[in-house]
Design a protein around this motif. Structure first.
Motif, PDB file in Angstrom:
ATOM      1  N   LEU A  66       0.828  -1.209   0.000  1.00 37.88           N
ATOM      2  CA  LEU A  66       0.000   0.000   0.000  1.00 37.88           C
ATOM      3  C   LEU A  66       0.866   1.265   0.000  1.00 37.88           C
ATOM      4  O   LEU A  66       0.481   2.274  -0.594  1.00 37.88           O
ATOM      5  CB  LEU A  66      -0.978  -0.031   1.177  1.00 37.88           C
ATOM      6  N   MET A  67       2.044   1.196   0.617  1.00 36.56           N
ATOM      7  CA  MET A  67       2.983   2.330   0.553  1.00 36.56           C
ATOM      8  C   MET A  67       3.471   2.519  -0.881  1.00 36.56           C
ATOM      9  O   MET A  67       3.643   3.646  -1.341  1.00 36.56           O
ATOM     10  CB  MET A  67       4.181   2.102   1.487  1.00 36.56           C
ATOM     11  N   ARG A  68       3.666   1.426  -1.587  1.00 41.43           N
ATOM     12  CA  ARG A  68       4.082   1.493  -2.997  1.00 41.43           C
ATOM     13  C   ARG A  68       2.979   2.165  -3.827  1.00 41.43           C
ATOM     14  O   ARG A  68       3.281   2.972  -4.705  1.00 41.43           O
ATOM     15  CB  ARG A  68       4.368   0.078  -3.514  1.00 41.43           C
ATOM     16  N   VAL A  69       1.737   1.854  -3.517  1.00 36.98           N
ATOM     17  CA  VAL A  69       0.606   2.513  -4.203  1.00 36.98           C
ATOM     18  C   VAL A  69       0.680   4.017  -3.953  1.00 36.98           C
ATOM     19  O   VAL A  69       0.539   4.815  -4.887  1.00 36.98           O
ATOM     20  CB  VAL A  69      -0.758   1.959  -3.718  1.00 36.98           C
ATOM     21  N   ARG A  70       0.953   4.398  -2.708  1.00 40.01           N
ATOM     22  CA  ARG A  70       1.032   5.827  -2.359  1.00 40.01           C
ATOM     23  C   ARG A  70       2.197   6.518  -3.070  1.00 40.01           C
ATOM     24  O   ARG A  70       2.085   7.683  -3.427  1.00 40.01           O
ATOM     25  CB  ARG A  70       1.169   5.990  -0.840  1.00 40.01           C
ATOM     26  N   GLU A  71       3.300   5.795  -3.284  1.00 37.39           N
ATOM     27  CA  GLU A  71       4.427   6.367  -4.045  1.00 37.39           C
ATOM     28  C   GLU A  71       4.009   6.639  -5.492  1.00 37.39           C
ATOM     29  O   GLU A  71       4.358   7.672  -6.060  1.00 37.39           O
ATOM     30  CB  GLU A  71       5.622   5.404  -4.054  1.00 37.39           C
ATOM     31  N   LEU A  72       3.270   5.689  -6.058  1.00 36.34           N
ATOM     32  CA  LEU A  72       2.856   5.804  -7.456  1.00 36.34           C
ATOM     33  C   LEU A  72       1.675   6.761  -7.630  1.00 36.34           C
ATOM     34  O   LEU A  72       1.522   7.381  -8.680  1.00 36.34           O
ATOM     35  CB  LEU A  72       2.487   4.419  -8.009  1.00 36.34           C
ATOM     36  N   GLN A  73       0.830   6.836  -6.587  1.00 37.75           N
ATOM     37  CA  GLN A  73      -0.380   7.661  -6.657  1.00 37.75           C
ATOM     38  C   GLN A  73      -0.660   8.224  -5.256  1.00 37.75           C
ATOM     39  O   GLN A  73      -1.448   7.654  -4.493  1.00 37.75           O
ATOM     40  CB  GLN A  73      -1.549   6.797  -7.152  1.00 37.75           C
ATOM     41  N   PRO A  74      -0.013   9.337  -4.902  1.00 33.68           N
ATOM     42  CA  PRO A  74      -0.091   9.886  -3.542  1.00 33.68           C
ATOM     43  C   PRO A  74      -1.516  10.149  -3.035  1.00 33.68           C
ATOM     44  O   PRO A  74      -1.757  10.102  -1.831  1.00 33.68           O
ATOM     45  CB  PRO A  74       0.702  11.191  -3.636  1.00 33.68           C
ATOM     46  N   SER A  75      -2.444  10.395  -3.919  1.00 35.77           N
ATOM     47  CA  SER A  75      -3.808  10.741  -3.489  1.00 35.77           C
ATOM     48  C   SER A  75      -4.700   9.515  -3.272  1.00 35.77           C
ATOM     49  O   SER A  75      -5.895   9.668  -3.012  1.00 35.77           O
ATOM     50  CB  SER A  75      -4.452  11.653  -4.531  1.00 35.77           C
ATOM     51  N   ASN A  76      -4.152   8.309  -3.363  1.00 35.06           N
ATOM     52  CA  ASN A  76      -4.980   7.106  -3.276  1.00 35.06           C
ATOM     53  C   ASN A  76      -5.493   6.890  -1.845  1.00 35.06           C
ATOM     54  O   ASN A  76      -4.753   6.496  -0.957  1.00 35.06           O
ATOM     55  CB  ASN A  76      -4.194   5.881  -3.760  1.00 35.06           C
ATOM     56  N   LYS A  77      -6.778   7.158  -1.665  1.00 31.31           N
ATOM     57  CA  LYS A  77      -7.401   7.070  -0.335  1.00 31.31           C
ATOM     58  C   LYS A  77      -7.521   5.626   0.142  1.00 31.31           C
ATOM     59  O   LYS A  77      -7.369   5.348   1.330  1.00 31.31           O
ATOM     60  CB  LYS A  77      -8.783   7.730  -0.363  1.00 31.31           C
ATOM     61  N   GLN A  78      -7.813   4.722  -0.773  1.00 31.25           N
ATOM     62  CA  GLN A  78      -7.954   3.308  -0.414  1.00 31.25           C
ATOM     63  C   GLN A  78      -6.659   2.780   0.212  1.00 31.25           C
ATOM     64  O   GLN A  78      -6.688   2.063   1.215  1.00 31.25           O
ATOM     65  CB  GLN A  78      -8.280   2.488  -1.665  1.00 31.25           C
ATOM     66  N   ALA A  79      -5.534   3.157  -0.376  1.00 32.55           N
ATOM     67  CA  ALA A  79      -4.237   2.725   0.146  1.00 32.55           C
ATOM     68  C   ALA A  79      -3.993   3.339   1.520  1.00 32.55           C
ATOM     69  O   ALA A  79      -3.565   2.646   2.448  1.00 32.55           O
ATOM     70  CB  ALA A  79      -3.118   3.105  -0.818  1.00 32.55           C
ATOM     71  N   GLN A  80      -4.282   4.627   1.662  1.00 22.73           N
ATOM     72  CA  GLN A  80      -4.055   5.302   2.941  1.00 22.73           C
ATOM     73  C   GLN A  80      -4.912   4.689   4.049  1.00 22.73           C
ATOM     74  O   GLN A  80      -4.438   4.459   5.156  1.00 22.73           O
ATOM     75  CB  GLN A  80      -4.336   6.806   2.828  1.00 22.73           C
ATOM     76  N   GLN A  81      -6.166   4.396   3.745  1.00 19.09           N
ATOM     77  CA  GLN A  81      -7.062   3.784   4.737  1.00 19.09           C
ATOM     78  C   GLN A  81      -6.564   2.387   5.126  1.00 19.09           C
ATOM     79  O   GLN A  81      -6.592   2.011   6.304  1.00 19.09           O
ATOM     80  CB  GLN A  81      -8.491   3.722   4.200  1.00 19.09           C
ATOM     81  N   GLY A  82      -6.087   1.639   4.135  1.00 21.81           N
ATOM     82  CA  GLY A  82      -5.557   0.299   4.401  1.00 21.81           C
ATOM     83  C   GLY A  82      -4.318   0.350   5.281  1.00 21.81           C
ATOM     84  O   GLY A  82      -4.170  -0.450   6.213  1.00 21.81           O
ATOM     85  N   ILE A  83      -3.444   1.308   5.008  1.00 27.07           N
ATOM     86  CA  ILE A  83      -2.228   1.478   5.813  1.00 27.07           C
ATOM     87  C   ILE A  83      -2.620   1.777   7.264  1.00 27.07           C
ATOM     88  O   ILE A  83      -2.079   1.167   8.194  1.00 27.07           O
ATOM     89  CB  ILE A  83      -1.328   2.602   5.238  1.00 27.07           C
ATOM     90  N   SER A  84      -3.557   2.682   7.451  1.00 29.29           N
ATOM     91  CA  SER A  84      -4.011   3.044   8.801  1.00 29.29           C
ATOM     92  C   SER A  84      -4.582   1.835   9.547  1.00 29.29           C
ATOM     93  O   SER A  84      -4.270   1.617  10.718  1.00 29.29           O
ATOM     94  CB  SER A  84      -5.066   4.144   8.745  1.00 29.29           C
ATOM     95  N   ARG A  85      -5.410   1.043   8.851  1.00 27.46           N
ATOM     96  CA  ARG A  85      -5.996  -0.151   9.480  1.00 27.46           C
ATOM     97  C   ARG A  85      -4.902  -1.136   9.896  1.00 27.46           C
ATOM     98  O   ARG A  85      -4.909  -1.646  11.017  1.00 27.46           O
ATOM     99  CB  ARG A  85      -6.970  -0.855   8.528  1.00 27.46           C
ATOM    100  N   CYS A  86      -3.962  -1.383   8.994  1.00 26.34           N
ATOM    101  CA  CYS A  86      -2.898  -2.354   9.270  1.00 26.34           C
ATOM    102  C   CYS A  86      -2.000  -1.893  10.404  1.00 26.34           C
ATOM    103  O   CYS A  86      -1.575  -2.714  11.232  1.00 26.34           O
ATOM    104  CB  CYS A  86      -2.061  -2.607   8.014  1.00 26.34           C
ATOM    105  N   GLN A  87      -1.709  -0.592  10.448  1.00 26.53           N
ATOM    106  CA  GLN A  87      -0.873  -0.079  11.531  1.00 26.53           C
ATOM    107  C   GLN A  87      -1.543  -0.281  12.885  1.00 26.53           C
ATOM    108  O   GLN A  87      -0.881  -0.573  13.867  1.00 26.53           O
ATOM    109  CB  GLN A  87      -0.540   1.397  11.295  1.00 26.53           C
ATOM    110  N   LYS A  88      -2.872  -0.173  12.932  1.00 27.59           N
ATOM    111  CA  LYS A  88      -3.614  -0.421  14.187  1.00 27.59           C
ATOM    112  C   LYS A  88      -3.470  -1.881  14.613  1.00 27.59           C
ATOM    113  O   LYS A  88      -3.329  -2.181  15.797  1.00 27.59           O
ATOM    114  CB  LYS A  88      -5.087  -0.066  14.027  1.00 27.59           C
ATOM    115  N   TYR A  89      -3.538  -2.803  13.640  1.00 27.49           N
ATOM    116  CA  TYR A  89      -3.418  -4.229  13.957  1.00 27.49           C
ATOM    117  C   TYR A  89      -2.025  -4.583  14.458  1.00 27.49           C
ATOM    118  O   TYR A  89      -1.863  -5.427  15.323  1.00 27.49           O
ATOM    119  CB  TYR A  89      -3.734  -5.102  12.732  1.00 27.49           C
ATOM    120  N   ILE A  90      -1.012  -3.915  13.909  1.00 29.53           N
ATOM    121  CA  ILE A  90       0.372  -4.196  14.287  1.00 29.53           C
ATOM    122  C   ILE A  90       0.664  -3.709  15.696  1.00 29.53           C
ATOM    123  O   ILE A  90       1.371  -4.349  16.458  1.00 29.53           O
ATOM    124  CB  ILE A  90       1.370  -3.597  13.254  1.00 29.53           C
ATOM    125  N   ARG A  91       0.104  -2.560  16.061  1.00 26.02           N
ATOM    126  CA  ARG A  91       0.359  -1.986  17.403  1.00 26.02           C
ATOM    127  C   ARG A  91      -0.151  -2.861  18.528  1.00 26.02           C
ATOM    128  O   ARG A  91      -1.095  -3.547  18.462  1.00 26.02           O
ATOM    129  CB  ARG A  91      -0.309  -0.603  17.495  1.00 26.02           C
TER     130      ARG A  91
END
Length: 108
Positions: free
Chosen positions: A83-108
């Motif tokens: 999903l970070m790679r998606v953000r590099e290729l397309q910084p405005s991708n909301k789906q990727a940003q939301q997925g990153i946020s969800r995953c970071q919560k699970y990791i914590r």
């Protein structure tokens, strides 16, 4: 008539692009059926051909689909990487940003 093996080098890029498009469609279908492992496998086949892919949207879709499938299979670090790679290729991708946020919560 004998065909020299080198002659096929010209077609390598075109073949890889066509394969990537087909594998992307197959991955999409597996995603529709919630078959995450198969979706990951076919998205990886697309990403493996990234050197030959001119259409950045094809790569964005492959990374996004694979990242979300990794999230579904609880492979959160792999998901974040894609999903970070998606953000590099397309910084405005909301789906990727939301997925990153969800995953970071699970990791914590």
């Amino acid at each position: 008539m004998e065909i020299a093996h080198e002659d096929f080098g010209v077609f390598k890029k075109e073949i890889a692009q066509l394969e990537a498009a087909i594998f992307g469609n197959i991955a999409f279908c597996y995603g529709k059926d919630q078959q995450d492992k198969m979706q990951i496998e076919f998205c990886t086949k697309v990403i493996d051909r990234s050197l030959y892919i001119d259409d950045v949207n094809m790569l964005i879709k492959a990374y996004l689909r694979r990242g979300l499938a990794y999230e579904s299979t609880e492979k959160y670090k792999k998901s974040i990487n894609d999903l970070m790679r998606v953000r590099e290729l397309q910084p405005s991708n909301k789906q990727a940003q939301q997925g990153i946020s969800r995953c970071q919560k699970y990791i914590r």
